[in-house]
Design an enzyme around this catalytic site. Structure first.
Site, short mmCIF file in Angstrom:
data_model
loop_
_atom_site.label_atom_id
_atom_site.label_comp_id
_atom_site.label_asym_id
_atom_site.label_seq_id
_atom_site.Cartn_x
_atom_site.Cartn_y
_atom_site.Cartn_z
N HIS A 43 -6.52 59.89 21.04
CA HIS A 43 -7.18 58.65 20.64
C HIS A 43 -6.42 58.07 19.46
O HIS A 43 -6.45 58.63 18.36
CB HIS A 43 -8.64 58.92 20.27
N GLU A 70 -6.76 57.04 24.67
CA GLU A 70 -8.03 56.42 24.32
C GLU A 70 -7.77 55.40 23.22
O GLU A 70 -7.05 55.69 22.26
CB GLU A 70 -9.03 57.47 23.82
N HIS A 190 -17.12 64.49 26.14
CA HIS A 190 -17.72 64.35 24.81
C HIS A 190 -18.73 65.47 24.59
O HIS A 190 -19.75 65.56 25.24
CB HIS A 190 -18.40 63.01 24.57
#
Length: 249
Positions: A43, A70, A190
């Site tokens: 990310h 991400e 997640h």
């Protein structure tokens, strides 16, 4: 059978805690691949709190599986993605004050702007996934946006009490079925751990699980290759009934 994407952001977190050069997430990605990772996820946040631009560039040159980037749907990030050409982009919500991504994108309220970003990326051969909560309205908006993939947010499932977990699991199962009926391909992630991953991996139609923190934590005890190997075994050979989370005979 679901595949395993290993998120290496937390390796970069350790490096950035001292603003130094180690541990370097680039060679660690190779170690994850040697352990059986089917892909590497990073990310690149707007505040660059962990992954840095050089990491993305070098990982794009060295990852041999696939690289999932991400990012927020901003002009800067779109330009970076077009330059670096990751194998996939996953659009995620982003707030500077959050410790980690706290929920899914509100695709319904941003469908027009997201559609433009998705079209730009996909017209340049970068498939796009949208990180969303397991909600039918959001999935319908994802379909309308032109995205080809969704990544279901498993945070509520991961944080649920043992009484609530079957309910949150059922929502994820239903959302997977709904998304697939709309022509969307489905990933999830997640908060997944070695203790709770199997029921998610057992969901029919689930293609990939993106997992990071628990693998990096386990790696402190057994090394990254072994930590990835252990998770890969759970993801590819889940032993639990996906509806009730009980061990099957």
């Amino acid at each position: 059978m679901a595949s395993l994407g290993v998120n290496i952001d937390h390796i970069a977190n350790v490096r950035q805690a001292r603003r130094t050069v180690e541990p370097d997430p680039v060679p660690m990605a190779l170690m994850a691949e040697l352990g059986g990772a089917d892909g590497i996820t990073i990310h690149l946040r707007e505040d660059r709190r962990h992954i840095q631009d050089r990491d993305l560039t070098l990982l794009g040159q060295t990852v041999r599986t696939r690289l999932n980037l991400e990012m927020a749907a901003t002009t800067e990030m779109v330009e970076i993605a077009l330059r670096e050409q990751p194998d996939m982009v996953t659009l995620v919500p982003e707030r500077r004050e959050e410790v980690t991504t706290e929920g899914g994108l509100d695709v319904r309220s941003q469908c027009k702007s997201l559609s433009s970003v998705i079209d730009t990326l996909q017209s340049n051969d970068i498939p796009v996934s949208l990180f969303v909560d397991p909600d039918r309205n959001q999935l319908e908006a994802c379909q309308q946006s032109g995205a080809r993939w969704v990544e279901l947010h498993t945070g509520r499932y991961a944080e649920a009490s043992w009484r609530e977990q079957p309910i949150t699991l059922a929502r994820l199962i239903e959302a997977t079925e709904q998304a697939r009926s709309m022509g969307l391909r489905v990933n999830a992630g997640h908060g997944l751990t070695y203790q709770n991953v199997e029921p998610i991996a057992a969901i029919a139609g689930m293609e990939e699980l993106n997992i990071g923190h628990t693998i990096v934590a386990r790696a402190l005890c057994v090394g990254l290759q072994e930590a990835v190997r252990e998770m890969k075994c759970l993801v590819q050979n889940p032993r639990r009934d996906p509806l009730f989370g009980s061990t099957s005979s």
